[in-house]
Write an enzyme that holds these catalytic residues in place. Sequence first.
Site, PDB file in Angstrom:
ATOM      1  N   THR A 150       0.929  -1.365   0.121  1.00 25.87           N
ATOM      2  CA  THR A 150       0.073   0.042  -0.102  1.00 25.87           C
ATOM      3  C   THR A 150       0.814   1.365   0.157  1.00 25.87           C
ATOM      4  OG1 THR A 150      -1.714  -1.275   1.177  1.00 25.87           O
ATOM      5  CG2 THR A 150      -1.852   1.157   1.299  1.00 25.87           C
TER       6      THR A 150
ATOM      7  N   HIS B 173       2.048   1.849  -3.393  1.00 24.93           N
ATOM      8  CA  HIS B 173       0.756   2.571  -4.077  1.00 24.93           C
ATOM      9  C   HIS B 173       0.717   4.072  -3.834  1.00 24.93           C
ATOM     10  CE1 HIS B 173      -0.584  -1.248  -5.297  1.00 24.93           C
ATOM     11  NE2 HIS B 173      -1.317  -1.494  -4.034  1.00 24.93           N
TER      12      HIS B 173
ATOM     13  N   CYS C 214     -14.258   2.103  15.437  1.00 22.70           N
ATOM     14  CA  CYS C 214     -15.083   2.980  16.023  1.00 22.70           C
ATOM     15  C   CYS C 214     -15.784   2.616  17.467  1.00 22.70           C
ATOM     16  CB  CYS C 214     -16.255   3.569  15.072  1.00 22.70           C
ATOM     17  SG  CYS C 214     -17.509   2.317  14.606  1.00 22.70           S
TER      18      CYS C 214
ATOM     19  N   LEU D 190       3.452 -10.505   1.181  1.00 17.88           N
ATOM     20  CA  LEU D 190       2.392 -11.427   1.802  1.00 17.88           C
ATOM     21  C   LEU D 190       2.337 -12.593   1.473  1.00 17.88           C
ATOM     22  CD1 LEU D 190       0.125  -8.428   1.945  1.00 17.88           C
ATOM     23  CD2 LEU D 190       0.709  -9.841   3.812  1.00 17.88           C
TER      24      LEU D 190
ATOM     25  N   ILE E 165     -10.495 -11.875   2.615  1.00 15.97           N
ATOM     26  CA  ILE E 165      -9.900 -11.646   3.810  1.00 15.97           C
ATOM     27  C   ILE E 165      -9.445 -10.269   3.639  1.00 15.97           C
ATOM     28  CG2 ILE E 165      -7.631 -12.249   5.031  1.00 15.97           C
ATOM     29  CD1 ILE E 165      -9.585 -14.571   5.000  1.00 15.97           C
ATOM     30  N   THR E 166      -9.677  -9.373   4.936  1.00 22.15           N
ATOM     31  CA  THR E 166      -9.223  -8.092   4.933  1.00 22.15           C
ATOM     32  C   THR E 166      -8.597  -7.727   6.535  1.00 22.15           C
ATOM     33  OG1 THR E 166      -9.762  -5.686   4.399  1.00 22.15           O
ATOM     34  CG2 THR E 166     -11.218  -6.830   5.452  1.00 22.15           C
TER      35      THR E 166
END
Length: 350
Positions: free
Chosen positions: A44, A47, A97, A179, A291-292
């Site tokens: 990321t 990116h 949150c 990964l 998956i995250t």
Amino acid sequence: MADKMIAIMKSKPAYGAELVEVDVPKPKEGEVLIKVLATSICGTDLHIYEWNEWAQSRIKPPQIMGHEVAGEVVEVGPGVEDIQVGDYISAETHIVCGKCYQCRTGNYHVCQNTKIFGVDTDGVFAEYAIVPAQNAWKNPKNIPPEYATLQEPLGNAVDTVLAEPVAGKTVLITGAGPLGLLGITVAKAAGASLVIVSEPSDFRRELARKVGADVVINPFEEDVVKEVRDLTDGNGVDVFLEFSGAPKALEQGLQAVTPAGRVSLLGLFPRDVSIDFNNLIIFKSLTVYGITGRHLWQTWYTVSRLLQSGKLNLDPIITHKYKGFDKFEEAFELMRAGKTGKVVFFPHRK
Ligand SMILES: NC(=O)C1=CN([C@@H]2O[C@H](COP(=O)(O)OP(=O)(O)OC[C@H]3O[C@@H](n4cnc5c(N)ncnc54)[C@H](O)[C@@H]3O)[C@@H](O)[C@H]2O)C=CC1
Ligand SMILES: CC(=O)[C@H](N)C(=O)O
Ligand SMILES: [Zn+2]
Ligand SMILES: [Zn+2]
């Protein structure tokens, strides 16, 4: 302690980043300040460095980059009780949150109001960094910083590999980027009986072997599905783990996984993907997981215990280590060229 620090700043809405000297930040309510001992580059971050379409839609320069970290707490802000000066911590990147339906039902990893540390806030590619106390993970002192900083991506790999048990199972991994490489060592540590890896890059296939892959395949030159079937008595693998984000790899993996097998999808695809759902998923009665992030905080416990077990083979994956940030552009360019595994910076080592 110094009042100025060096940081890698995404200073402009354009390709690249800058090394800057900025004020050491002060922790606000609910925050801690850490001395960054080690920090590592994620896809990321690449990116953001390259300033691709996703980055342009999400990142608001100027902003300090980076979100994988291990550091020592040097100051705590008002209201922080469970973290003390001197604690050795890493950080969960998802700032959740605690109030939405997902958080209230234990699915913090898909909080509807997720902010990502180092993506939506200043990050950790700096000598010092602010971490929300709620995101701090206390590290055992026996985990070296270059391993501790990898816990966040290791969490992605653990959730991908261990969505279901793999002990005694045959596994196909597509994509041996940082990964996928972490996925290989997690699968082996968790008892997978055969780990087959499909990866077009010669450099990364060699890394996959060093990490512990039993068989590596070049999908651009060999028939992945045929190879997998030949290696599994014609049945196909029990488990397919997608770590590439390549549509072709997805199709090959769905063809290569055995009926009633399990699929975990982590790779992010560059565009919508067309798949023969009837024959590749429904009539094969596959179980498919999206998956995250990382389950909070179960995944962090699993990662830490695997690290402390000594069963993870991380050294071949950490291909580049840098003292300070001076050569950060070299690091990003090597990563962009696919010539790295994980890249680790040690901001204070000279
Ligand atoms: N779902 C989530 O929460 C997260 C997803 N990701 C995604 O996971 C993926 C892996 O991350 P990294 O290892 O950093 O990415 P990477 O881009 O460095 O590695 C992907 C690897 O797949 C290989 N590949 C390309 N085409 C292939 C094919 N047809 N068959 C097999 N391998 C192929 C590439 O050579 C490369 O080595 C990326 O798509 C990334 O965006 C990363 C972090 C979090
Ligand atoms: C966005 C990221 O790169 C981060 N590693 C995550 O897990 O969300
Ligand atoms: Zn990341
Ligand atoms: Zn929430």
